[in-house]
Scaffold this motif. Structure first.
Motif, PDB file in Angstrom:
ATOM      1  N   UNK A  48     -11.609  10.096  -8.535  1.00 55.00           N
ATOM      2  CA  UNK A  48     -10.171  10.059  -8.248  1.00 55.00           C
ATOM      3  C   UNK A  48      -9.875  10.889  -7.000  1.00 55.00           C
ATOM      4  N   UNK A  49      -9.086  10.325  -6.111  1.00 52.38           N
ATOM      5  CA  UNK A  49      -8.622  11.044  -4.922  1.00 52.38           C
ATOM      6  C   UNK A  49      -7.107  10.980  -4.882  1.00 52.38           C
ATOM      7  N   UNK A  50      -6.491  12.131  -4.781  1.00 50.87           N
ATOM      8  CA  UNK A  50      -5.026  12.219  -4.673  1.00 50.87           C
ATOM      9  C   UNK A  50      -4.632  12.297  -3.211  1.00 50.87           C
ATOM     10  N   UNK A  51      -3.675  11.474  -2.811  1.00 49.20           N
ATOM     11  CA  UNK A  51      -3.207  11.503  -1.428  1.00 49.20           C
ATOM     12  C   UNK A  51      -1.878  10.768  -1.317  1.00 49.20           C
ATOM     13  N   UNK A  52      -1.204  10.922  -0.198  1.00 51.87           N
ATOM     14  CA  UNK A  52      -0.009  10.159   0.186  1.00 51.87           C
ATOM     15  C   UNK A  52       1.212  10.398  -0.695  1.00 51.87           C
ATOM     16  N   UNK A  53       1.165  11.343  -1.620  1.00 52.78           N
ATOM     17  CA  UNK A  53       2.290  11.512  -2.537  1.00 52.78           C
ATOM     18  C   UNK A  53       3.321  12.515  -2.031  1.00 52.78           C
ATOM     19  N   UNK A  54       3.157  13.002  -0.814  1.00 52.88           N
ATOM     20  CA  UNK A  54       4.107  13.973  -0.262  1.00 52.88           C
ATOM     21  C   UNK A  54       5.084  13.339   0.724  1.00 52.88           C
ATOM     22  N   UNK A  55       5.190  12.015   0.692  1.00 51.90           N
ATOM     23  CA  UNK A  55       6.053  11.309   1.654  1.00 51.90           C
ATOM     24  C   UNK A  55       6.529  10.008   1.038  1.00 51.90           C
ATOM     25  N   UNK A  56       7.484   9.359   1.704  1.00 54.74           N
ATOM     26  CA  UNK A  56       7.965   8.075   1.194  1.00 54.74           C
ATOM     27  C   UNK A  56       7.109   6.933   1.728  1.00 54.74           C
ATOM     28  N   UNK A  57       7.380   5.728   1.253  1.00 56.34           N
ATOM     29  CA  UNK A  57       6.529   4.590   1.583  1.00 56.34           C
ATOM     30  C   UNK A  57       6.551   4.252   3.064  1.00 56.34           C
ATOM     31  N   UNK A  58       7.676   4.503   3.748  1.00 58.38           N
ATOM     32  CA  UNK A  58       7.739   4.210   5.179  1.00 58.38           C
ATOM     33  C   UNK A  58       6.795   5.111   5.954  1.00 58.38           C
ATOM     34  N   UNK A  59       6.818   6.408   5.649  1.00 61.79           N
ATOM     35  CA  UNK A  59       5.930   7.339   6.336  1.00 61.79           C
ATOM     36  C   UNK A  59       4.469   7.077   5.995  1.00 61.79           C
ATOM     37  N   UNK A  60       4.189   6.647   4.757  1.00 62.30           N
ATOM     38  CA  UNK A  60       2.814   6.366   4.362  1.00 62.30           C
ATOM     39  C   UNK A  60       2.149   5.365   5.285  1.00 62.30           C
ATOM     40  N   UNK A  61       2.891   4.344   5.644  1.00 59.42           N
ATOM     41  CA  UNK A  61       2.295   3.211   6.358  1.00 59.42           C
ATOM     42  C   UNK A  61       2.697   3.125   7.825  1.00 59.42           C
ATOM     43  N   UNK A  62       3.561   4.030   8.263  1.00 61.90           N
ATOM     44  CA  UNK A  62       3.959   4.037   9.681  1.00 61.90           C
ATOM     45  C   UNK A  62       4.103   5.469  10.169  1.00 61.90           C
ATOM     46  N   UNK A 107      -7.583   5.739  -5.950  1.00 63.34           N
ATOM     47  CA  UNK A 107      -6.689   6.535  -5.112  1.00 63.34           C
ATOM     48  C   UNK A 107      -5.350   6.642  -5.829  1.00 63.34           C
ATOM     49  N   UNK A 108      -4.974   7.864  -6.161  1.00 66.78           N
ATOM     50  CA  UNK A 108      -3.753   8.096  -6.928  1.00 66.78           C
ATOM     51  C   UNK A 108      -2.650   8.591  -6.003  1.00 66.78           C
ATOM     52  N   UNK A 109      -1.567   7.827  -5.912  1.00 68.61           N
ATOM     53  CA  UNK A 109      -0.428   8.227  -5.083  1.00 68.61           C
ATOM     54  C   UNK A 109       0.811   8.503  -5.940  1.00 68.61           C
ATOM     55  N   UNK A 110       0.651   8.502  -7.259  1.00 68.67           N
ATOM     56  CA  UNK A 110       1.788   8.652  -8.160  1.00 68.67           C
ATOM     57  C   UNK A 110       2.193  10.097  -8.392  1.00 68.67           C
ATOM     58  N   UNK A 111       3.438  10.272  -8.795  1.00 69.23           N
ATOM     59  CA  UNK A 111       3.961  11.566  -9.226  1.00 69.23           C
ATOM     60  C   UNK A 111       4.788  11.321 -10.481  1.00 69.23           C
ATOM     61  N   UNK A 140     -16.007   9.747  -2.121  1.00 68.72           N
ATOM     62  CA  UNK A 140     -14.727   9.110  -2.423  1.00 68.72           C
ATOM     63  C   UNK A 140     -13.659   9.569  -1.442  1.00 68.72           C
ATOM     64  N   UNK A 141     -13.689  10.840  -1.078  1.00 65.76           N
ATOM     65  CA  UNK A 141     -12.699  11.337  -0.107  1.00 65.76           C
ATOM     66  C   UNK A 141     -12.974  10.777   1.280  1.00 65.76           C
ATOM     67  N   UNK A 142     -14.240  10.623   1.631  1.00 68.25           N
ATOM     68  CA  UNK A 142     -14.539  10.027   2.934  1.00 68.25           C
ATOM     69  C   UNK A 142     -14.060   8.577   2.999  1.00 68.25           C
ATOM     70  N   UNK A 143     -14.280   7.821   1.925  1.00 68.28           N
ATOM     71  CA  UNK A 143     -13.809   6.432   1.883  1.00 68.28           C
ATOM     72  C   UNK A 143     -12.295   6.369   1.947  1.00 68.28           C
ATOM     73  N   UNK A 144     -11.634   7.282   1.238  1.00 72.19           N
ATOM     74  CA  UNK A 144     -10.170   7.339   1.276  1.00 72.19           C
ATOM     75  C   UNK A 144      -9.692   7.686   2.670  1.00 72.19           C
ATOM     76  N   UNK A 145     -10.384   8.609   3.320  1.00 74.46           N
ATOM     77  CA  UNK A 145     -10.016   8.966   4.686  1.00 74.46           C
ATOM     78  C   UNK A 145     -10.083   7.783   5.631  1.00 74.46           C
ATOM     79  N   UNK A 146     -11.093   6.929   5.458  1.00 76.76           N
ATOM     80  CA  UNK A 146     -11.187   5.740   6.311  1.00 76.76           C
ATOM     81  C   UNK A 146     -10.019   4.791   6.064  1.00 76.76           C
TER      82      UNK A 146
END
Length: 216
Positions: free
Chosen positions: A116-130, A83-87, A149-155
């Motif tokens: 590879x699944x890209x996700x969570x890179x459009x927000x900051x760490x606070x929004x990612x987890x809350x 899961x890639x969250x980097x930019x 892989x996307x289904x597992x990431x979705x879970x």
């Protein structure tokens, strides 16, 4: 699930805490693990973290991520969900390091046996987890070529508080460039708001409203 997170910065630590609270076995990976024993989370070397992981998360600076993954090696990464969250950004945050592509695409190209699944890179760490701390529901995007892989990431996103209704699969890994290029707009919005903790929501037309007469 055993989750390895490459990186020990704000994003990696936030995700590790979020998934550990959901019951997952998390391990942070560092090039210098002996210097990172004060984080309140288990830390190991990169190779050990990759070997530990059923799902591996790239939370390293995007300009060096591919090089770092090469140091672990393709055989060690083969078959493991990444899961890639980097930019990748320049030192002054003014330009993307992959202006005609994306980090997600570069990783998938370099490691074809690693989904590879890209996700969570459009927000900051606070929004990612809350996400529930935001003023209403918002959208998290997923890009990748491997459906399972996307289904597992979705879970795993659901375990962070993102319900399926907030998750939007936007297609293959080439669509990761749209997620990453949002970084430039993200910084403009943050400047306008005076805050980095926000997110966007995809809003569609209500079917009941239809289109105005005479317009397509």
């Amino acid at each position: 699930m055993r989750i390895g997170l490459l990186g020990t910065g704000n994003v990696a630590r936030a995700l590790a805490h979020g998934w550990r609270a959901a019951g997952h076995d998390v391990l942070l990976g560092s090039r210098r693990p002996r210097e990172r024993t004060d984080l309140g989370l288990p830390v190991a070397g990169l190779d050990e973290t990759a070997a530990h992981a059923e799902a591996l998360v790239n939370a390293t600076p995007g300009a060096v991520s591919v090089e770092l993954l090469h140091s672990i090696g393709a055989p060690a990464l083969a078959g493991t969900l990444l899961i890639d969250v980097g930019v990748g950004l320049s030192d002054d945050f003014a330009e993307l390091s992959h202006p005609n592509s994306s980090l997600g695409e570069q990783i998938q190209s370099a490691f074809p046996l690693t989904p590879v699944v890209k996700t969570l890179c459009t927000m900051d760490s606070t929004a990612m987890t809350a996400p529930e701390s935001l003023d209403g529901p918002s959208t998290v995007f997923l890009s990748g070529d491997d459906a399972e892989a996307k289904r597992a990431t979705g879970r795993l996103l659901t375990d962070l508080g993102w319900p399926p209704s907030s998750q939007l699969d936007i297609g293959g890994i080439t669509t990761a460039r749209g997620q990453e290029h949002f970084a430039l707009l993200f910084m403009g919005i943050a400047n306008g708001l005076g805050s980095h903790t926000f997110n966007i929501k995809v809003v569609t037309r209500s079917p009941a409203r239809g289109l105005p007469s005479g317009r397509a």
